[in-house]
Structures are given as structure tokens and as C-alpha cells.
Design a protein around this motif. Structure first.
Motif, PDB file in Angstrom:
ATOM      1  N   GLU A 197      24.008   9.323 -20.589  1.00 28.25           N
ATOM      2  CA  GLU A 197      23.003   8.905 -21.746  1.00 28.25           C
ATOM      3  C   GLU A 197      22.771   7.198 -21.262  1.00 28.25           C
ATOM      4  O   GLU A 197      21.560   6.752 -22.283  1.00 28.25           O
ATOM      5  CB  GLU A 197      23.230   9.192 -22.974  1.00 28.25           C
ATOM      6  N   ARG A 220      18.536   5.843 -17.687  1.00 27.69           N
ATOM      7  CA  ARG A 220      19.254   6.682 -18.127  1.00 27.69           C
ATOM      8  C   ARG A 220      19.023   8.188 -17.782  1.00 27.69           C
ATOM      9  O   ARG A 220      18.284   8.425 -17.616  1.00 27.69           O
ATOM     10  CB  ARG A 220      18.716   6.108 -20.127  1.00 27.69           C
ATOM     11  N   LEU A 221      19.957   9.008 -17.560  1.00 25.01           N
ATOM     12  CA  LEU A 221      19.681  10.538 -17.297  1.00 25.01           C
ATOM     13  C   LEU A 221      19.540  10.504 -15.849  1.00 25.01           C
ATOM     14  O   LEU A 221      18.279  11.450 -15.842  1.00 25.01           O
ATOM     15  CB  LEU A 221      19.076  10.767 -18.467  1.00 25.01           C
ATOM     16  N   PHE A 252      23.143  16.354 -24.590  1.00 21.40           N
ATOM     17  CA  PHE A 252      21.398  16.440 -23.286  1.00 21.40           C
ATOM     18  C   PHE A 252      21.544  16.969 -21.997  1.00 21.40           C
ATOM     19  O   PHE A 252      20.224  17.277 -21.439  1.00 21.40           O
ATOM     20  CB  PHE A 252      21.670  14.400 -23.183  1.00 21.40           C
TER      21      PHE A 252
END
Length: 300
Positions: free
Chosen positions: A81, A67-68, A257
Motif C-alpha cells: 500500500e 501503490r498496490l 486492502f
């Protein structure tokens, strides 16, 4: 409201079969540095969207535990994300934006051209109904009008297309109406009426061909605005719905984010910017090369 391209004023000439061919128009565009850049952007973006299933490295909806993730490694442009590949989602997002925008502009252009021809050529009651209706629609900001239609009918691709078609019809109608009113008074149209040509024949032979240049420019610039509005509605959650990728929804989900990773927002944002820039540059050059009075200025 959507920017419109007004018809070229002044006397016009009857359309003849020796008009600009596609190859001649292409040479005029590529001779212009700005036009060539716009054309390259549009062609590359269209090719990338069309070939997305072949060139996308991953399924755009496939999630992972990275993720990310930053650009590099398994993901060339990073991951979002949910661990989905941003490059794949950007490519499929291009398919979404271009497909929706093309359907919208083709439908709106067809309806708008028809309404403009009816209002400009026949005048009378038709003009008294069509022109005030388009003026009323022009009084609303573009995004606000589209937002109102989508909010009333609910989110989804079909409602998004319907909203954008309604938004873009007046621009095409006003352009064609102005051209039709101007050409209708030309001697060659009056001569055609004198020898008994039907109104349909006059429209197809004289009015519509004289409207091709402003319609072509409006078509190109409308694609840019359609992409921008589609992304705006997607950002607000009223456009194409997940899990189908779209640049607007990618931008919306990535904004939460930003403190951790900027790439989920930067990638779709840059894609939107490049797409809109390409169509605007191409439309600006088309206006120059299709207007004889501006053609001399088109070699920038």
C-alpha cells in the motif's frame, strides 16, 4: 502449548565416539523424500535471508507511487500500500523471522536443557521446584502466554524474544528431564558413580549425549513454532516494529486492502506457510532417522 518430542522409552546404551556423523545423518535425511524437501526449503530460505542485502532488488523501506501494483513490471511480486517492493520486504522479513526464531530457540534450549538436567539427574528439591513450574507454564496456551508477556512489557524485538524464550523453555526442560531420569538408572552410569566420577562428568559423558537426538528434533520443530508465533504477534502489532519488515506485520497491513489487491497479504502468508512446512518436514524426518525403531519407515 508447544508440541514436545518425548524421549524414546526403553533401555539406552552408553554413548560412544562412533555415533552418527553429520554426513551419515545428512545421507539418511536426503534418502527420505519428505526430509529432502524439508531440507531444501530450509536451506533455500536460510540462504535467501542471509543474502537478502545482495539479492533484494530494492530497499525494503523505499516507497514509490506504484501503490498496490500487481506482480510484474518494476515489482516481481507486486507492491504494497506504500509502493514498497513485496519481494524485497519478504526477503528481509525472512531475515527478521529466522533471526528472532533462532535466538529464541537457542536461548530457550540452553536454559531448558540445563533445567532438565538438574531436575532429572539430581531430583529432590530441584525437581520439586522445576517440574511444577514447567507444568504450570504448560497449562497456558502458547500464543496466550507469549501475548501476555509482550502486552505486559510492551511491543518490540527484545520483549518479543523474551516472551518466546519463556514460552519454549518448558518443552526442552521436560524432554531432557525424562531422558536424564531414564539414563541415570542405567548400569554404566552406576558403574561410573562407583569408580568415583563426578556428577558433572557423568552428565557430560552419559546424560547429555543421550539427549542429543530428542533435543535436535525439538530444536527443529520449535523453530517452526517460533516463526509462527513471531508472525502472529507481528500481525497483532506486538512483534517487530515498523519500518523493519516482518511477515506478520506485512500480513496485518495488507489485510485492509484485500478488496483492491491480494498480493500484500498473499506474499507474506505464503512465506510463513513454506517456512513452517520446511522446518516441520525436516523435524519429522529427524525424528524418524534418529529413532532406530522408526528408521525403517523413513523412506517415503
Amino acid at each position: 502449548m508447544v508440541t514436545e518430542v518425548l524421549p524414546v522409552p526403553g533401555p539406552q546404551t552408553p554413548p560412544v565416539r562412533t555415533g552418527r556423523r553429520g554426513g551419515q545423518l545428512l545421507r539418511l535425511i536426503t534418502r527420505d523424500r519428505v526430509g529432502a524437501i524439508g531440507l531444501v526449503i530450509v536451506v533455500l530460505m536460510t540462504a535467501a535471508a542471509a543474502l537478502a542485502p545482495l539479492i533484494a532488488p530494492y530497499d525494503p523501506t523505499a516507497m514509490s507511487n506504484q501503490r498496490l501494483a500487481p506482480p510484474g513490471g518494476d515489482f516481481l511480486l507486486g507492491a504494497d500500500e506504500a509502493g514498497r517492493d513485496l519481494l524485497s520486504r519478504a526477503l528481509y522479513g525472512a531475515r527478521t523471522s529466522l533471526t528472532v526464531s533462532l535466538i529464541v530457540v537457542v536461548c530457550a534450549g540452553t536454559i531448558g536443557v540445563l533445567l532438565g538436567l538438574l531436575a532429572g539427574f539430581y531430583r529432590g528439591v530441584l525437581d520439586a521446584i522445576i517440574t511444577p513450574a514447567t507444568d504450570i507454564m504448560f497449562s497456558f496456551p502458547t500464543l496466550l502466554l507469549a501475548l501476555a508477556v509482550v502486552a505486559a512489557r510492551g511491543p518490540g524485538t527484545e520483549n518479543l524474544i523474551l516472551a518466546l524464550v519463556i514460552v519454549f523453555i518448558p518443552s526442552f526442560a521436560r524432554i531432557v528431564r525424562g531422558t536424564a531420569m531414564s539414563v541415570r538408572r542405567e548400569p554404566y552410569v552406576e558403574s561410573g558413580q562407583a569408580v568415583g566420577l563426578s556428577n558433572t562428568r557423568l552428565i557430560l559423558k552419559y546424560i547429555l549425549p543421550n539427549s542429543v537426538a530428542p533435543i535436535a528434533v525439538q530444536f527443529t520443530t520449535s523453530l517452526a513454532y517460533a516463526i509462527l508465533i513471531e508472525a502472529s504477534l507481528g500481525y497483532l502489532g506486538l512483534g517487530v516494529q515498523p519500518p523493519q519488515p516482518s511477515w506478520g506485520s506485512m500480513l496485518s497491513s495488507g489485510k485492509s486492502f484485500m478488496e483492491i489487491s491480494i498480493w500484500p497479504s498473499v506474499v507474506p502468508g505464503v512465506c510463513i506457510m513454506i517456512a513452517v512446512l520446511g522446518f516441520n518436514l525436516l523435524g519429522d524426518t529427524l525424528r524418524d532417522v534418529l529413532d532406530p525403531r522408526l528408521r525403517g519407515r523413513s523412506s517415503r
